[in-house]
Enzyme design. Structure first.
Site, short mmCIF file in Angstrom:
data_model
loop_
_atom_site.label_atom_id
_atom_site.label_comp_id
_atom_site.label_asym_id
_atom_site.label_seq_id
_atom_site.Cartn_x
_atom_site.Cartn_y
_atom_site.Cartn_z
CG ASP A 1 2.43 21.44 -75.56
OD1 ASP A 1 2.70 22.11 -74.56
OD2 ASP A 1 3.14 21.40 -76.58
CG ASP B 1 6.09 22.86 -79.63
OD1 ASP B 1 6.25 23.98 -79.13
OD2 ASP B 1 5.31 22.01 -79.16
#
Lengths: 31, 440
Positions: B147, B349
């Site tokens: 992430d 992201d």
């Protein structure tokens, strides 16, 4: 803030040159 | 001539494909002949295989009913709560910056008001790209979500003093690792947790305690520790600082935790700066793709087509900001004022699924796309996706191409998998959503 999500990143080679302050994008990095 | 030029436009500015290619009947794993690593990595680079958590290639995680794979609606709902937490974090950081610059203390949205606490860490449930690493000595194999939208790496740890959710691999047991040690409360690394998690560290019998909360009120609390992290069979990071979770609850699926790749000092990228030069790359495969990768260090000779865009000015929080300058649909650039993107900012992201656009940009994209799809019957919306079609009566479909232009003349021509998301042929949706409000 806009967010570029992982669906749109699929199959692109995405390079984070954090020290160099730049992001690399290349088409067709994987299937 | 007319028809010829029509079909030429179709082919250059439209994806024309058999409908079946949108919905592969099997989710079998599509084994490619070359993988990133096999292309010959440069010395000093470490490459991990990346697969889609719910695709046909995730060998470590159970598939199908056994894994209670979330529905598309579940994923979109979790995605929404992740986005809310990202907005809260960015707004909070911007207000801090503003207060620091202007000296006037602008009121922060009290946490209870913000859609979610503006703490670090964002909803993990949607993080659907996973890698497998080794932790400790001897090595324990763990499947983690990676992430770029969070910083602290953590995994569940025995004895699970408070609670652990069920995960695929056995839970890491620090007592069995000869290279494991807790971080003391007085260690400098302990105070670094405040920026990496958004919470001040705790202290329990002189051991530093971390706590991180995610947008959908998932959380992980435990001991801050260091141990050997094995990224590949041959490459390992000694004394890697991570969270050993004794109380973990929430939407984490069957994964063992999270690999934080944000810009904070405690992220894996910063902790390995000496070894990999704060340089990493990935390729996120489609659900059936098997040659996705996450590579630390200058990986294989980058594909010739690689083009660079400068990261945008740092707007706080530890996200990676980029400058979107324009969007084109069906070969036509949308008339969106550059101010729209400039004022909102954009982050890239790996943990958010659906791209969110400022409202003005999304409505321009949506109307151009709808125009290009006008020959197909509309279908009901799906959660946050409001532009869907019933393609069940067609054998081939022509979909307008969508391109993003980034600062520095970098153009991303999205493949079809980056444009449509489907719940079956009768509900195929434009895979974009608008932010609720420009001030979001």
């Amino acid at each position: 803030v806009g967010i570029f999500g992982n669906i749109q990143q699929q199959t692109f080679e995405v390079v984070y040159d954090v020290a160099g302050g730049k992001l690399g994008i290349g088409a067709g990095g994987c299937s | 001539k007319e028809i010829a030029s029509e079909s030429l436009t179709e082919s250059t500015h439209f994806h024309t494909v058999p409908l079946t290619s949108l919905f592969p009947t099997t989710t079998h794993c599509h084994q490619p002949h070359t993988t990133h690593a096999s292309k010959g990595l440069r010395r000093g680079a470490s490459s991990l295989k990346v697969v889609h958590k719910h695709g046909g290639c995730s060998t470590t995680l159970p598939k199908g009913k056994a894994a209670n794979t979330p529905t598309l609606t579940d994923i979109l709902k979790q995605d929404e709560s992740r986005v809310n937490s990202i907005h809260a974090r960015v707004n909070s950081a911007r207000i801090d910056n503003l207060n620091a610059v202007s000296g006037v203390r602008k009121k922060k949205i009290p946490d209870s008001k913000a859609a979610v606490p503006a703490k670090s860490g964002t909803t993990l449930g949607t993080g659907n790209y996973i890698v497998t690493v080794g932790l400790g000595t001897p090595k324990n194999t763990l499947t983690l979500v990676f992430d770029t939208g969070s910083d602290l790496t953590w995994t569940q740890c025995r004895p699970c003093v408070k609670s652990c959710y069920s995960q695929q691999e056995s839970i890491f047991d620090p007592k069995l690792s000869t290279t494991y040690s807790n971080i003391t409360c007085s260690a400098a690394a302990c105070s670094g947790l405040t920026s990496a998690t958004g919470n001040n560290p705790g202290c329990s019998s002189s051991t530093c305690v971390y706590g991180i909360q995610y947008g959908d009120s998932s959380f992980s609390v435990g001991f801050f520790a260091k141990d050997r992290l094995s990224l590949t069979a041959t490459d390992a990071v000694d004394n890697f600082l991570f969270g050993c979770g004794q109380n973990n609850q929430g939407l984490f699926g069957n994964t063992a935790g999270l690999l934080g790749l944000g810009r904070d000092a405690l992220s894996l990228v910063s902790q390995t700066a000496a070894k990999y030069g704060k340089y990493f790359s990935y390729c996120l495969p489609t659900k059936r793709g098997a040659n996705g990768h996450l590579t630390f260090g200058k990986g294989a000779a980058a594909p010739g087509s690689l083009k660079f865009t400068p990261f945008a000015t740092d707007q706080g929080a530890s996200f990676y900001f980029i400058d979107v300058q324009a969007i084109a649909v069906g070969g036509k650039q949308l008339s969106i004022s550059p101010v729209v993107f400039k004022s909102s900012g954009t982050i890239i992201d790996s943990g958010t699924v659906i791209t969110r656009l400022p409202p003005a940009a999304y409505s321009a994209l949506r109307s151009a796309f709808r125009q290009g799809m006008s020959k197909y019957p509309q279908a009901p919306g799906l959660s946050i996706l409001d532009t869907c079609y019933d393609l069940s009566k067609y054998t081939t479909v022509s979909v307008p191409k969508i391109s993003f232009v980034l600062n520095g003349g970098v153009t991303m021509d999205l493949p079809l998998v980056g444009i449509l998301l489907g719940n079956g042929a009768s509900q195929v949706c434009l895979a974009f959503a608008g932010n609720g409000d420009a001030s979001d």
